[in-house]
Design an enzyme around this catalytic site. Structure first.
Site, PDB file in Angstrom:
ATOM      1  N   ARG A 114       0.188  14.932  13.578  1.00  0.00           N
ATOM      2  CA  ARG A 114       1.132  14.708  12.669  1.00  0.00           C
ATOM      3  C   ARG A 114       1.526  15.579  11.584  1.00  0.00           C
ATOM      4  O   ARG A 114      -0.251  16.603  11.761  1.00  0.00           O
ATOM      5  CB  ARG A 114      -0.209  13.649  11.943  1.00  0.00           C
ATOM      6  CG  ARG A 114       0.338  12.910  10.870  1.00  0.00           C
ATOM      7  CD  ARG A 114      -0.001  11.496   9.997  1.00  0.00           C
ATOM      8  NE  ARG A 114      -0.933  11.900   9.926  1.00  0.00           N
ATOM      9  CZ  ARG A 114      -1.824  12.454   8.910  1.00  0.00           C
ATOM     10  NH1 ARG A 114      -2.075   9.937   8.713  1.00  0.00           N
ATOM     11  NH2 ARG A 114      -3.148  12.606   8.217  1.00  0.00           N
ATOM     12  N   LYS A 158      -3.126  11.883  -1.553  1.00  0.00           N
ATOM     13  CA  LYS A 158      -2.924  12.334  -0.975  1.00  0.00           C
ATOM     14  C   LYS A 158      -1.189  13.228  -1.189  1.00  0.00           C
ATOM     15  O   LYS A 158      -1.666  14.497  -1.935  1.00  0.00           O
ATOM     16  CB  LYS A 158      -2.018  11.775   0.366  1.00  0.00           C
ATOM     17  CG  LYS A 158      -2.806  10.432   1.184  1.00  0.00           C
ATOM     18  CD  LYS A 158      -2.994   9.791   1.801  1.00  0.00           C
ATOM     19  CE  LYS A 158      -3.773   8.746   2.544  1.00  0.00           C
ATOM     20  NZ  LYS A 158      -4.194   9.372   3.458  1.00  0.00           N
ATOM     21  N   ASP A 197       0.846  -1.165   0.311  1.00  0.00           N
ATOM     22  CA  ASP A 197       0.166  -0.157  -0.371  1.00  0.00           C
ATOM     23  C   ASP A 197       0.706   1.534   0.314  1.00  0.00           C
ATOM     24  O   ASP A 197       1.542   1.197   0.947  1.00  0.00           O
ATOM     25  CB  ASP A 197      -1.179   0.250   1.183  1.00  0.00           C
ATOM     26  CG  ASP A 197      -1.394   1.461   1.843  1.00  0.00           C
ATOM     27  OD1 ASP A 197      -1.671   1.870   0.298  1.00  0.00           O
ATOM     28  OD2 ASP A 197      -3.046   1.066   2.287  1.00  0.00           O
TER      29      ASP A 197
END
Lengths: 419, 419
Positions: free
Chosen positions: A378, A230, A204
């Site tokens: 994050r 992303k 992935d």
């Protein structure tokens, strides 16, 4: 070595150095290809990439002219029918993949289901190995497929992957870069470890594609999936991709199939016969609007080398870590991302007791990162459009949040953000 | 009765009557809500619906502002996260479904796989019955799932469906309106027949949703799927839908699952636990661009009653059939669509030896229908934007094509169309 342009940084790094680093950055002009809200420090491109300016025009053209004027004829005349393959070949260089091995379609999870069922339906081996730190949709997809096909999903901690591999294993399924910590696996070595026990490696690549150089062909990866929204900047819910190495294509025939994977879709045959090559894994019509935005996003990558992007990415994350350590020392943070550049992707994760509150407070101050349970703040650094000055500003505001102890109480900050 | 507004039509129907029928049509103003190229007679809305004008602005707003400015925050602030359910409830009235039973997601074929595996994984019964005239992606999906789960796909001709049902049958899987002939099943009666042997009825509504009134709840349908890009006008590759009757929701737990179907997606739990209700069938992030166009399309339907749309649709198809019979008599056509209004959807299929050539020649003359192998010329009448004058023009040009015998040779016409 951690390469930080333009030259070795002073310790501690100062604002002037960040300005100079941006001035010397050969990729700096690419930022203008994205729509970034004024004043926003957007460190969440690892969750949803920024809008490529060209996508606005392209999507409008597809809607207004290809759909509105061209109507059904656009399936052929505007090339809609070939997009899954054509855009797959456009993405392929970012994966280190030769042509004809990448298909743009559906979603990461659905593509994972498609490939896992293809392998498990026929393999005499009944075990899929994965790690418990994997993103949970992969775990849910794999455990669902395993339940359905009477296979075993062996979920082990990251550190116990190697001993979990034995000759009962059909597939080693891993995410290259950890979505929480940003830790990066040694893709080649783990692929070799899978092969050593006769298993396939399924990767992935959601948190690496577009940020980390990949060499799927050279590393002899068997299968891979990943998303388009992303670091690829394909837009919310963008089409995903799947990769099947050419050497496996003829024998992998997923039971999760549809008409566009048929050898002759318009023959309307009663019996299914898989197309040659990667196209057999296409099921349905792609989202043409989603494809339009994704193509505009991929076109930006055509102008850069992944090695150059990676160098900048490592510079950004190293600068962030250096600045956090020099300016936020003693605030209770623990760096959850490896310092070793071989072992991290393009994000930095900070573990902190009040991570949730800190992330909320930073968002109020125009620095967008995100919280991941239980205690991770994050921050993603998309090297196409993030600047060194953004790194400076992010840490400046982070230091401010931490200095204001009221904000360290997550509950307080949550209320403040809601009201 | 076949209702043809505004009054009983003359025989033969003439152009003036068509003009008068449009003038009296209460739905006529809705045509302005769509972008229809000047002069084009678009009878392929059953393949790709026309562009709702409002979709242009809405898609642009979603790309420019929700994605470009709002970035990751739009998942909550712009309501992206709830769209699969919210748009499902918006579609539900067109299906005759109460709230909480429809999810907008993925593609028809993928949704079919998701529901079929959910049923077959746990049912002691091992047979799926379907008809050989079904659209082939349904056959391929079902035969793939059957192969994978050791079930049997029993494919029978339409006329033999009833005798194929016995107590080994788990699911009767049918398409409501035949994609080639436009023939419509008696959905309630066949659902009852499935229930009578203890089977579930799973309906593919691709060629009925948005054109034919549906009453899934009243008819006690168990499961359904369908697409967003035909009569719904949601755009090329638009998100599809699935329906699970409330009474089945708690026990149907598909193995083809993902994180957004989890009870608490953001708890990032190791073990999967399905959400309550229809949301458990969501797998991944939806295509937000596709959702934007689809919502603009659904908003048009909010202004009309399906019964009124159906009345117009039957008027259009009856007028087309009447005109073809009166003006193209002796040209070798056979009407493949039932005359009985209870037994047809919103399209008319003409079987002809040279159907391919005729369709190509009509396209050159600005009348878009399509060819379906081996000998069907197919014309769809989307009642939201097709006029009676379009029907007249279509037959006028069809008669012209047929009168020019050179065009009856398919090979000649193919060459002409290519060059």
């Amino acid at each position: 070595v951690e390469s930080i342009p333009p030259s070795r940084a002073p310790q501690p790094i100062d604002r002037e150095w960040c300005v100079a680093a941006d001035a010397a950055d050969p990729l700096a002009p690419l930022r203008s290809r994205f729509q970034i809200p004024d004043g926003l420090v957007y460190l969440d491109g690892n969750s949803l990439g920024a809008l490529p300016v060209a996508a606005l025009e392209r999507v409008d053209r597809v809607v207004r002219h290809e759909w509105g004027d061209g109507l059904i004829a656009s399936w052929m005349q505007a090339g809609w029918m070939d997009q899954t393959l054509r855009l797959g070949d456009k993405l392929a260089p970012l994966l280190g993949a030769g042509a004809g091995q990448v298909l743009i379609c559906d979603t990461t999870t659905i593509n994972l289901q498609r490939l896992l069922t293809a392998v498990l339906e026929r393999s005499p081996r009944r075990v899929v190995v994965t790690q418990k730190e994997n993103f949970h949709t992969d775990l849910y997809a794999a455990s669902g497929v395993a339940r359905m096909l009477g296979a075993e999903l062996r979920v082990v901690p990251r550190a116990e992957l190697a001993p979990a591999l034995d000759d009962s294993v059909s597939v080693l399924m891993l995410t290259h870069v950890d979505y929480r910590t940003g830790e990066m696996h040694d893709l080649r070595k783990l692929t070799e470890a899978a092969h050593a026990v006769g298993a396939m490696a399924l990767w992935d690549l959601c948190h690496s594609v577009g940020a980390v150089p990949l060499a799927l062909d050279d590393d002899e990866v068997d299968l891979a999936v990943g998303c388009g929204y992303k670091y690829l900047n394909g837009g919310p819910g963008a089409p995903a991709f799947l990769y099947v190495a050419a050497r496996h294509q003829a024998r992998l025939d997923s039971p999760l199939r549809g008409w566009l994977g048929h050898r002759e879709p318009f023959a309307f045959a009663l019996e299914y016969a898989p197309a040659d090559g990667i196209r057999r894994h296409q099921v349905s019509s792609p989202s043409i609007l989603g494809m339009a935005a994704l193509e505009a996003a991929l076109d930006v990558f055509a102008e850069v080398e992944m090695a150059e992007l990676r160098e900048k990415s490592l510079g950004l994350t190293a600068t962030f870590m250096d600045l956090v350590e020099s300016r936020c020392a003693g605030s209770g943070f623990r760096l959850a991302t490896p310092r070793d550049p071989q072992r991290r992707g393009s994000q930095v994760a900070l573990a902190h007791e009040h991570a949730y509150g800190v992330v909320r407070a930073l968002i109020e101050r125009g620095v967008v990162g995100d919280f991941r349970t239980p205690d991770i703040a994050r921050f993603g650094f998309a090297p196409l459009y993030i600047r060194f000055i953004d790194v400076w500003e992010a840490v400046e505001r982070l230091a401010g949040v931490l200095a204001d102890s009221a904000h360290l109480d997550g509950r307080h900050v949550v209320r403040a953000a809601v009201t």
